[in-house]
Design an enzyme around this catalytic site. Structure first.
Site, PDB file in Angstrom:
ATOM      1  N   CYS A  34      56.659  56.468  63.772  1.00 50.45           N
ATOM      2  CA  CYS A  34      57.678  57.081  64.662  1.00 50.45           C
ATOM      3  C   CYS A  34      57.327  56.622  66.091  1.00 50.45           C
ATOM      4  O   CYS A  34      56.120  56.171  66.460  1.00 50.45           O
ATOM      5  CB  CYS A  34      57.975  58.626  64.837  1.00 50.45           C
ATOM      6  SG  CYS A  34      56.435  59.293  65.003  1.00 50.45           S
ATOM      7  N   CYS A  37      54.093  58.325  67.186  1.00 53.08           N
ATOM      8  CA  CYS A  37      52.798  57.659  66.501  1.00 53.08           C
ATOM      9  C   CYS A  37      52.552  56.499  67.471  1.00 53.08           C
ATOM     10  O   CYS A  37      51.286  56.338  67.944  1.00 53.08           O
ATOM     11  CB  CYS A  37      52.950  57.142  65.328  1.00 53.08           C
ATOM     12  SG  CYS A  37      53.611  58.468  64.063  1.00 53.08           S
ATOM     13  N   ASP A 443      73.179  26.289  84.952  1.00 50.49           N
ATOM     14  CA  ASP A 443      72.579  24.852  85.070  1.00 50.49           C
ATOM     15  C   ASP A 443      73.761  24.005  84.605  1.00 50.49           C
ATOM     16  O   ASP A 443      74.409  24.320  83.727  1.00 50.49           O
ATOM     17  CB  ASP A 443      71.278  24.614  84.607  1.00 50.49           C
ATOM     18  CG  ASP A 443      70.938  23.121  84.756  1.00 50.49           C
ATOM     19  OD1 ASP A 443      70.915  22.710  86.082  1.00 50.49           O
ATOM     20  OD2 ASP A 443      70.326  22.614  83.997  1.00 50.49           O
ATOM     21  N   ASP A 618      67.882  24.950  81.432  1.00 56.01           N
ATOM     22  CA  ASP A 618      67.069  24.385  80.471  1.00 56.01           C
ATOM     23  C   ASP A 618      65.984  23.617  80.898  1.00 56.01           C
ATOM     24  O   ASP A 618      65.078  23.190  80.228  1.00 56.01           O
ATOM     25  CB  ASP A 618      67.958  23.430  79.427  1.00 56.01           C
ATOM     26  CG  ASP A 618      68.531  22.280  80.103  1.00 56.01           C
ATOM     27  OD1 ASP A 618      68.837  22.365  81.181  1.00 56.01           O
ATOM     28  OD2 ASP A 618      68.536  21.241  79.174  1.00 56.01           O
TER      29      ASP A 618
END
Length: 723
Positions: A34, A37, A443, A618
């Site tokens: 969980c 934890c 772009d 890119d």
């Protein structure tokens, strides 16, 4: 027996050094389920001396610890985890998969036992409950029904509850309490009360409630297990693209088959037609074409020749290649993408951090509420039996399983859906930021266009002069120019200036290839995409290119506008080509001729003006702008620097992935907020009702399990068409 630091074995061999002088350790942690934890483990280990970062992936159980230097001690980390109640071992993918499968089988068996117990215990409990409607049973008959219900329900509850009991015991053994502690207490107290009621010939027993609670809890835990399996499969599918082994050539040219994990940098590898490239490598000899569709989404085969780089996962189509390994399998392009998927599963977004804080205070609060319910109820004259029943109902009904599942279930489902659509999500926080965007910046080259420009009116003699320099650049125009020349010569001493061009030595003479100003042309054309080439002090040669627009670019931009977003183009290309693309796509705002710094400044200015910017780029010249944007996306064909700066990476040629990602991000945010709202409302109503005695343990079990099931099913609505 707990492993102490002094007695622990030496695990230093499992430390992996990094290029910054630090080291990382990967462990397989068991028992963490969980948000509480996760928070407990990460906080404790991150506070250790020498630890820079600690990150646990609940999906895979993989715990990555980053040390400031190479003197980090794995044994001390494992000792801390042991004291917290979470056993660990050096991470091994095979071991992790086996542990995951074993857990799945155990949950399925426990679920089956709980289902059997709930159904059959209720068979004897229904006559008892039917007495509420005037059909009272005699005392002896009622006692017999209670005994039979207990004989079936109690053993089934004890077996089905073992996953919860063991987790609670591990936690209590080290002086802590996790969310399984109140569940275990509720179940055991319910069984205990029911046995006492049976022996004292009381009216109410709750054997059916105890086993039904576990049945419904196990449904939620099993569904969570399946969701995690789905998330794990994304990275596993990517890693499956790598070949399991490779043919390595020794110094004498003899061939040896080696497991992929044993291939080292510098090894010579033989790749035959039909085989996949095992690791990122440099072509030493041979020619062929590679199918990189699984890796980049590109459908057109890519020609390779000596001097070029091949990425792991590519399929060799027809020629035999001799490659020199540039990286180990763990450092390959495929493994890097798999790590992006893995990082997405373990990242902690704002909503997850909120859930962490809520879960961290849950155990003391609910135990205090249950204790007060018992003490005040007994003090107000209810008697110990009724007061204890109310306290048990409070323990059961306030379990925060729904809160713990609220966000992770949504993120896992959303990331899995986008992965099936060809979009890799690097973090849950990225989905949250993407849902907030108001302005989209594109772009041009390689994003709005296909990034595969073709040379207009090629002149072979001119191409042959510039090709050695063009082969040294990753710019789309340079690649298009190099593709027109059959030669293999490469320029020497190459230096690339992002956004400007590339220069180097060709036959001992210095030459430049790139933008007009970079080469020394005073008045470039404003109407075409162009590259210029010249030897130092000689006549300049002009190359013009045409780059086709992505087929669905206009539809994608129209869809973004329909969602209330504004769209802009920022490009390093000349004004003419940018204006033509903007006009064809219906984009009113555009800027051309921008350097990488100007793109970054433009994005930063938009952010300062109050816009939430999504940058889609890119190229190397987009990396800075991508990092400055509120959210960032890059195509799978982008350079590594751009992909690393982006929050999401999409494959293929369809720009509609941007629209899909935005829609899924907004839906995910809506589902997470719905789950938070439901969890808060549920606890506001359920806890007081249990304290006032309006809900008994049986109804508490139904209500709590139903809340966990509700948030999980709400998350799964992400998979519905149109959502």
């Amino acid at each position: 027996m707990a492993v102490t630091y002094d007695a622990a074995p030496d695990y230093s061999a499992f430390l992996k050094s990094d290029k910054d002088g630090g080291a990382t350790l990967d462990l397989l942690v068991k028992g963490a389920r969980c948000a509480a934890c996760l928070s407990k483990i990460e906080t404790a280990v991150a506070a250790m001396p020498g630890v820079e970062r600690a990150r646990l992936n609940l999906t895979s159980g993989k715990f990555t610890v980053t040390f400031a230097d190479r003197t980090g001690d794995p044994a001390r980390v494992m000792s801390v985890l042991e004291r917290l109640g979470y056993p660990s071992a050096p991470y091994d993918p095979g071991l992790a998969a086996a542990a995951h499968d074993k857990e799945g089988r155990r949950l399925a068996l426990a679920l089956g036992v709980a289902a059997f117990g709930a159904g059959n215990a209720m068979m004897f409990s229904v006559p008892l409950w039917a007495g509420l409607f005037g059909q009272e049973l005699g005392e002896s008959t009622r006692t017999m029904m209670q005994i039979l219900s207990g004989l079936i329900g109690a053993p089934c509850a004890l077996y089905a509850g073992m996953p919860f009991f063991e987790s609670a015991w591990r936690s209590l053994k080290v002086g802590r309490a996790n969310m399984d502690v109140p569940i275990s207490l509720g179940v055991l107290l319910t069984l205990g009360i029911s046995f006492v009621e049976t022996f004292l010939h009381g009216r109410d027993t709750y054997f059916d409630a105890a086993v039904s609670l576990l049945f419904l809890l196990l449904i939620g835990r099993w569904m969570d297990h399946k969701l995690r399996s789905r998330a794990r499969s994304a990275a596993a599918d990517l890693l499956a693209m790598q070949a399991p082994s490779a043919t390595v050539l020794d110094a004498g040219g003899a061939q040896h088959r080696k497991p992929l994990s044993e291939v080292a940098v510098g090894d010579l590898i033989l790749v035959r037609p039909g085989e996949r490239i095992p690791v990122d490598a440099h072509v030493e000899s041979g020619r062929s074409e590679l199918d990189n569709a699984l890796l980049t989404g590109e459908t057109r085969p890519i020609a390779v020749r000596p001097g070029q780089v091949c990425r792991a996962g590519g399929l060799n189509l027809w020629g035999t290649l001799t490659l020199q390994a540039l990286a180990r399998s763990d450092d390959s392009a495929v493994a890097a993408i798999a790590r992006l998927v893995d990082a997405g599963a373990q990242s902690k977004s704002l909503y997850v951090r909120l859930a962490d804080r809520a879960a961290a205070i849950y155990v003391p609060v609910v135990h205090t509420a249950a204790a007060l319910t018992f003490v005040l109820g007994w003090g107000l004259g209810l008697g110990p039996r009724e007061a204890l029943l109310r306290a048990v109902a409070v323990l059961i009904i306030t379990c925060p399983c729904a809160l713990g599942l609220a966000v992770p279930a949504v993120q896992i489902t959303a990331s899995a859906r986008l992965f099936r659509k060809g979009v890799l999500v690097k973090s849950g926080a990225a989905l949250e930021r993407l849902a907030e965007i108001t302005h989209v910046v594109f772009d041009k080259t390689g994003v709005l266009t296909l990034g595969r420009p073709t040379l207009v009116d090629p002149v072979p003699a001119a191409i042959a002069l510039a090709a050695p320099l063009a082969r040294a650049s990753a710019h789309p125009l340079a690649r298009a120019l190099a593709a027109e020349d059959p030669g293999e010569a490469l320029a020497q001493d190459v230096v690339e200036t992002p956004g400007q061009g590339v220069e180097g030595l060709i036959g001992g003479r210095r030459a430049r290839l790139g933008r007009a100003a970079f080469v020394g042309v005073a008045e470039p054309s404003a109407n075409e995409s162009e590259f210029w080439f010249a030897f130092e002090g000689e006549t300049k040669i002009r190359f013009t290119f045409h780059d086709a627009i992505r087929p669905d670019a206009r539809a994608a931009i129209e869809d973004l506008k329909a969602r209330g977003l504004t769209v802009e183009i920022l490009s390093g290309d000349h004004a003419g080509p940018v204006a033509a693309v903007a006009r064809e796509l219906g984009v009113d705002q555009w800027r051309a001729g921008l350097t990488p710094f100007e793109k970054s400044e433009a994005v930063e200015a938009l952010s300062l003006a109050g816009q939430k910017v999504l940058m889609v780029g890119d190229g190397l010249n987009d990396a800075a702008a991508l990092s400055k944007a509120h959210a960032a996306m890059a195509p799978g064909t982008a350079l590594d620097g751009s992909q690393n700066a982006a929050d999401l990476v999409f494959s293929g040629e369809a720009l509609g992935a941007v629209v899909t990602a935005f829609d899924v991000a907004r839906t995910a945010r809506r589902r997470a907020l719905e789950n938070f709202g439901f969890s808060a409302l549920y606890n506001l109503i359920a806890a007081p009702a249990a304290m006032l005695g309006l809900i008994n343990p049986f109804l508490a079990a139904l209500a709590m399990s139903g809340s966990s099931l509700a948030v999980t099913l709400n998350a799964l609505r992400m998979n519905r068409a149109g959502r």
